[in-house]
Scaffold this motif. Sequence first.
Motif, short mmCIF file in Angstrom:
data_model
loop_
_atom_site.label_atom_id
_atom_site.label_comp_id
_atom_site.label_asym_id
_atom_site.label_seq_id
_atom_site.Cartn_x
_atom_site.Cartn_y
_atom_site.Cartn_z
N PHE B 51 -75.36 43.94 -24.27
CA PHE B 51 -74.70 43.32 -25.42
C PHE B 51 -73.20 43.20 -25.20
CE2 PHE B 51 -72.29 44.94 -29.18
CZ PHE B 51 -72.05 43.69 -29.74
N LEU B 52 -72.59 44.29 -24.78
CA LEU B 52 -71.13 44.26 -24.60
C LEU B 52 -70.73 43.29 -23.49
CD1 LEU B 52 -70.02 47.97 -25.11
CD2 LEU B 52 -69.63 45.99 -26.59
N GLY B 53 -71.56 43.20 -22.49
CA GLY B 53 -71.28 42.23 -21.43
C GLY B 53 -71.21 40.81 -21.97
N GLU B 54 -72.20 40.45 -22.76
CA GLU B 54 -72.20 39.09 -23.30
C GLU B 54 -71.08 38.90 -24.33
OE1 GLU B 54 -75.77 37.22 -24.37
OE2 GLU B 54 -77.02 38.34 -22.95
N LEU B 55 -70.84 39.95 -25.12
CA LEU B 55 -69.76 39.85 -26.10
C LEU B 55 -68.44 39.54 -25.43
CD1 LEU B 55 -68.70 40.26 -29.01
CD2 LEU B 55 -68.28 42.66 -28.40
N TRP B 56 -68.17 40.25 -24.34
CA TRP B 56 -66.88 40.07 -23.70
C TRP B 56 -66.78 38.76 -22.93
CZ3 TRP B 56 -62.54 41.80 -25.16
CH2 TRP B 56 -62.50 42.99 -25.89
N ALA B 57 -67.92 38.28 -22.48
CA ALA B 57 -67.90 36.94 -21.87
C ALA B 57 -67.37 35.93 -22.90
CB ALA B 57 -69.30 36.56 -21.40
N GLY B 58 -67.92 36.03 -24.13
CA GLY B 58 -67.47 35.12 -25.18
C GLY B 58 -66.03 35.36 -25.60
N TYR B 59 -65.69 36.61 -25.82
CA TYR B 59 -64.33 36.95 -26.25
C TYR B 59 -63.29 36.51 -25.20
CZ TYR B 59 -65.11 39.73 -30.49
OH TYR B 59 -65.38 40.13 -31.76
N ASP B 60 -63.59 36.81 -23.95
CA ASP B 60 -62.62 36.49 -22.89
C ASP B 60 -62.37 34.99 -22.83
OD1 ASP B 60 -62.15 39.10 -22.18
OD2 ASP B 60 -63.68 39.16 -20.62
N ALA B 61 -63.44 34.21 -23.04
CA ALA B 61 -63.27 32.76 -23.04
C ALA B 61 -62.32 32.34 -24.16
CB ALA B 61 -64.63 32.07 -23.20
N VAL B 62 -62.52 32.93 -25.34
CA VAL B 62 -61.65 32.61 -26.48
C VAL B 62 -60.20 32.99 -26.18
CG1 VAL B 62 -61.08 33.27 -28.85
CG2 VAL B 62 -63.46 32.77 -28.22
N ALA B 64 -58.74 33.38 -23.44
CA ALA B 64 -58.13 32.65 -22.34
C ALA B 64 -57.80 31.20 -22.71
CB ALA B 64 -59.06 32.67 -21.13
N ALA B 65 -58.22 30.81 -23.91
CA ALA B 65 -58.09 29.39 -24.27
C ALA B 65 -56.68 29.02 -24.71
CB ALA B 65 -59.10 29.05 -25.37
N GLY B 66 -55.84 30.04 -24.93
CA GLY B 66 -54.46 29.76 -25.29
C GLY B 66 -54.28 29.18 -26.69
N LEU B 67 -55.13 29.60 -27.61
CA LEU B 67 -55.02 29.11 -28.98
C LEU B 67 -53.91 29.83 -29.74
CD1 LEU B 67 -58.86 29.17 -29.76
CD2 LEU B 67 -57.46 27.17 -29.07
N GLY B 68 -53.52 29.28 -30.85
CA GLY B 68 -52.59 29.95 -31.74
C GLY B 68 -53.27 31.13 -32.41
N PRO B 69 -52.49 32.03 -33.04
CA PRO B 69 -53.08 33.25 -33.60
C PRO B 69 -54.17 32.98 -34.64
CG PRO B 69 -50.75 33.04 -34.19
CD PRO B 69 -51.04 31.98 -33.18
N ARG B 70 -53.92 32.10 -35.57
CA ARG B 70 -54.94 31.83 -36.59
C ARG B 70 -56.20 31.23 -35.96
NH1 ARG B 70 -54.81 29.75 -42.65
NH2 ARG B 70 -56.97 28.99 -42.74
N GLU B 71 -56.02 30.31 -35.05
CA GLU B 71 -57.18 29.71 -34.39
C GLU B 71 -57.92 30.73 -33.53
OE1 GLU B 71 -54.12 28.32 -34.41
OE2 GLU B 71 -54.64 26.94 -36.04
N THR B 72 -57.15 31.65 -32.95
CA THR B 72 -57.80 32.70 -32.16
C THR B 72 -58.68 33.58 -33.05
OG1 THR B 72 -55.98 32.73 -30.57
CG2 THR B 72 -57.41 34.67 -30.64
N ILE B 73 -58.11 34.00 -34.17
CA ILE B 73 -58.90 34.82 -35.10
C ILE B 73 -60.15 34.07 -35.53
CG2 ILE B 73 -58.92 35.81 -37.43
CD1 ILE B 73 -57.37 37.56 -35.58
N GLU B 74 -59.97 32.82 -35.86
CA GLU B 74 -61.12 32.03 -36.28
C GLU B 74 -62.19 31.97 -35.19
OE1 GLU B 74 -58.91 28.98 -39.46
OE2 GLU B 74 -59.32 28.32 -37.40
N ALA B 75 -61.73 31.73 -33.98
CA ALA B 75 -62.69 31.63 -32.87
C ALA B 75 -63.37 32.96 -32.60
CB ALA B 75 -61.98 31.13 -31.61
N LEU B 76 -62.62 34.05 -32.73
CA LEU B 76 -63.23 35.36 -32.51
C LEU B 76 -64.28 35.67 -33.58
CD1 LEU B 76 -60.13 37.56 -31.46
CD2 LEU B 76 -62.01 36.77 -29.99
N VAL B 77 -63.97 35.31 -34.79
CA VAL B 77 -64.94 35.58 -35.86
C VAL B 77 -66.21 34.75 -35.65
CG1 VAL B 77 -65.40 35.25 -38.33
CG2 VAL B 77 -63.27 36.34 -37.58
N VAL B 78 -66.01 33.49 -35.33
CA VAL B 78 -67.19 32.64 -35.06
C VAL B 78 -68.01 33.23 -33.91
CG1 VAL B 78 -67.91 30.41 -34.15
CG2 VAL B 78 -66.20 30.51 -35.98
N GLU B 79 -67.31 33.59 -32.84
CA GLU B 79 -68.00 34.18 -31.70
C GLU B 79 -68.74 35.46 -32.10
OE1 GLU B 79 -68.40 32.96 -28.77
OE2 GLU B 79 -69.49 34.70 -28.02
#
Lengths: 188, 188, 188, 188
Positions: B51-62, B64-79
């Motif tokens: 589980f943690l392996g897959e979680l971090w695959a998703g998180y790391d992608a987010v 690394a995407a260079g989003l702004g803070p609000r967009e990052t939070i949004e992407a992390l929550v969606v992920e």
Amino acid sequence: MLGVAADVFAEQGYNATTVRKIADAAGMLAGSLYYHFDSKESMLDEILSTFLGELWAGYDAVLAAGLGPRETIEALVVESFREIDRHRAAVAIYQKESRYLSAQPRFAYLTESQQKFEKAWLGTLERGVAAGAFRADLDVRLTYRFVRDTVWVAASWYRPGGLHSPDEIARQYLSMVLDGIALGSAHP
Amino acid sequence: MLGVAADVFAEQGYNATTVRKIADAAGMLAGSLYYHFDSKESMLDEILSTFLGELWAGYDAVLAAGLGPRETIEALVVESFREIDRHRAAVAIYQKESRYLSAQPRFAYLTESQQKFEKAWLGTLERGVAAGAFRADLDVRLTYRFVRDTVWVAASWYRPGGLHSPDEIARQYLSMVLDGIALGSAHP
Amino acid sequence: MLGVAADVFAEQGYNATTVRKIADAAGMLAGSLYYHFDSKESMLDEILSTFLGELWAGYDAVLAAGLGPRETIEALVVESFREIDRHRAAVAIYQKESRYLSAQPRFAYLTESQQKFEKAWLGTLERGVAAGAFRADLDVRLTYRFVRDTVWVAASWYRPGGLHSPDEIARQYLSMVLDGIALGSAHP
Amino acid sequence: MLGVAADVFAEQGYNATTVRKIADAAGMLAGSLYYHFDSKESMLDEILSTFLGELWAGYDAVLAAGLGPRETIEALVVESFREIDRHRAAVAIYQKESRYLSAQPRFAYLTESQQKFEKAWLGTLERGVAAGAFRADLDVRLTYRFVRDTVWVAASWYRPGGLHSPDEIARQYLSMVLDGIALGSAHP
DNA sequence: CATGAATGAGAGTTCATTCAT
DNA sequence: GATGAATGAACTCTCATTCAT
């Protein structure tokens, strides 16, 4: 001695807690506990029912005060954090074990309490939506779970005597739950 | 078969789950499990590390995407809600058992993951406060815990295939977390 | 493959040896052994009975040769060390396990062999005492055990291909048993 | 209770002995043993270390007495048979299990004891050869093993309270080992 | 011939509980 | 009130054995 048991239950989990550990923490031998309690389960029972008794005393007072929906929510949150402050271990145990315990007849009161709880919170939220105090574009059941979890999970990290008083934490939580953490957002 | 074990662990708790119960659920005898796994603990280990392996695959992608803070939070929550959807049992187990497990050397990676997790979320929140995206009048650590718990506790009640899709739940949660549930509030 | 099994039995003990260890040493999986053997016990049986068969072939030849008592003892000792050289593992197993095995009907032949063994050695010793070849001031049963153990325990440390050949070891053992290790002692 | 366990271990072998058998022999249930001992292994440990402790008390006294080589050997043999008399079961266990046990860190003291043992006996034999007390035409290492095994294997058949006292057995063994069993042999 | 998967009996161990002292 | 010793059920795990493929 119930306090000692509650602390151990909270830290290690009910099943992983042996009677010997409780006895060690209480400075006696395992067998000696049975002079004071019928069983390990009855300790758990007493811890949880005492906590729920006090919780409902507080909640009932709030609910009987005839406040508006927003003020009711605020008062319930404040009351909840005070309970967390006073019964941290019991709250943590409740969070971890209640689902599995509520299947047993002895702990049927957990289910009852949970239903009463849901009725109080969900009802207040619905009243608030109708009165224009809360947003109507959100799923109210989802909102209920959001607020409920948000408050009670705090027991897992809260330590009495820390930087923030329960009332201070309640105030900040309420601010986040009611107004959000983003800057400049509005729901006209 | 790991899925079966995860479901039973999630429902009954790791300690309260006997290997016999897992074997029953898997349609075999208790001893037969040991052809596939070294121990009950190694099942838990594999469930959590996968589980943690897959979680971090998703998180790391987010991240690394260079989003702004609000967009990052949004992407992390969606992920996060997508992970809850895919690994509901593992998330529930993680929530209930991680504190006690992380003391054991075998599960040291739980502590590491938790620290990385905190760094990612807390860092993003701080960046957002500095950039004027998030309110500055809130304790940022408290906010972190609030957002973190808000998201992950959902695993305790979420059932895949229910009324709301993970993305829909994420959208509503984000709306509550960012903008609050009250109507007409603003933070100019 | 029996040789492999015998080595493992000898090194680890019969009970502590798992079928899997034997299979590993034989380069196959545990289940595959059962194509070749009925059971773990039947391997042990075959190892021991083969060894005893060869042992008695040698012993019987010696006993049938009509030698004098001293020459008979000498020949038996030489023969014994040759058997240790050829069946080291079997001898070691026999030493360790025979007492406990001989209680089982399947291994009744161990008891029979032991009785025949005792009869051959004890009889020869008694014959030697009567003929003036051996000392009369010693308890003959004690002497029998002394000689017997002296010879067979060597299997516990003997390694084929070491410094001494079996015949050389036999010669030295006989010299010690017959004439003692002290210098200048005599029994006129 | 250790005595009971030692008897069962000695008779059936450590691995083949179940804790239930020990408990039966001790007149209690298997679980009850664990009030007194940490594990089956710790029983074995205590049995062996107690025995070795007493053995070395006796041996050290002998070695410190400043006797000549022949007298030292005689005293060690006498002491050994006394230990067999007092710790028959422990000696039997030691004989059967020590090789396999000494690989485990917990039982490293078995290896140490064995090395000390070898040093004491081998040293005495070498001293005796140099002093003209023992024959020089024998391989001294072979002689050491011969004497060592000869003495200790007796534990496999010795029963306290039998016809011969430990001291009587020691006397006969010494006579055989030192002077041999043959009549009229001399080593001028 | 060998494999992989399963069986089921039994092993060592834990633990809530009891009870005479 | 507390202790020490015991109980007995249940647990995790091992292992000889079986058998379809």
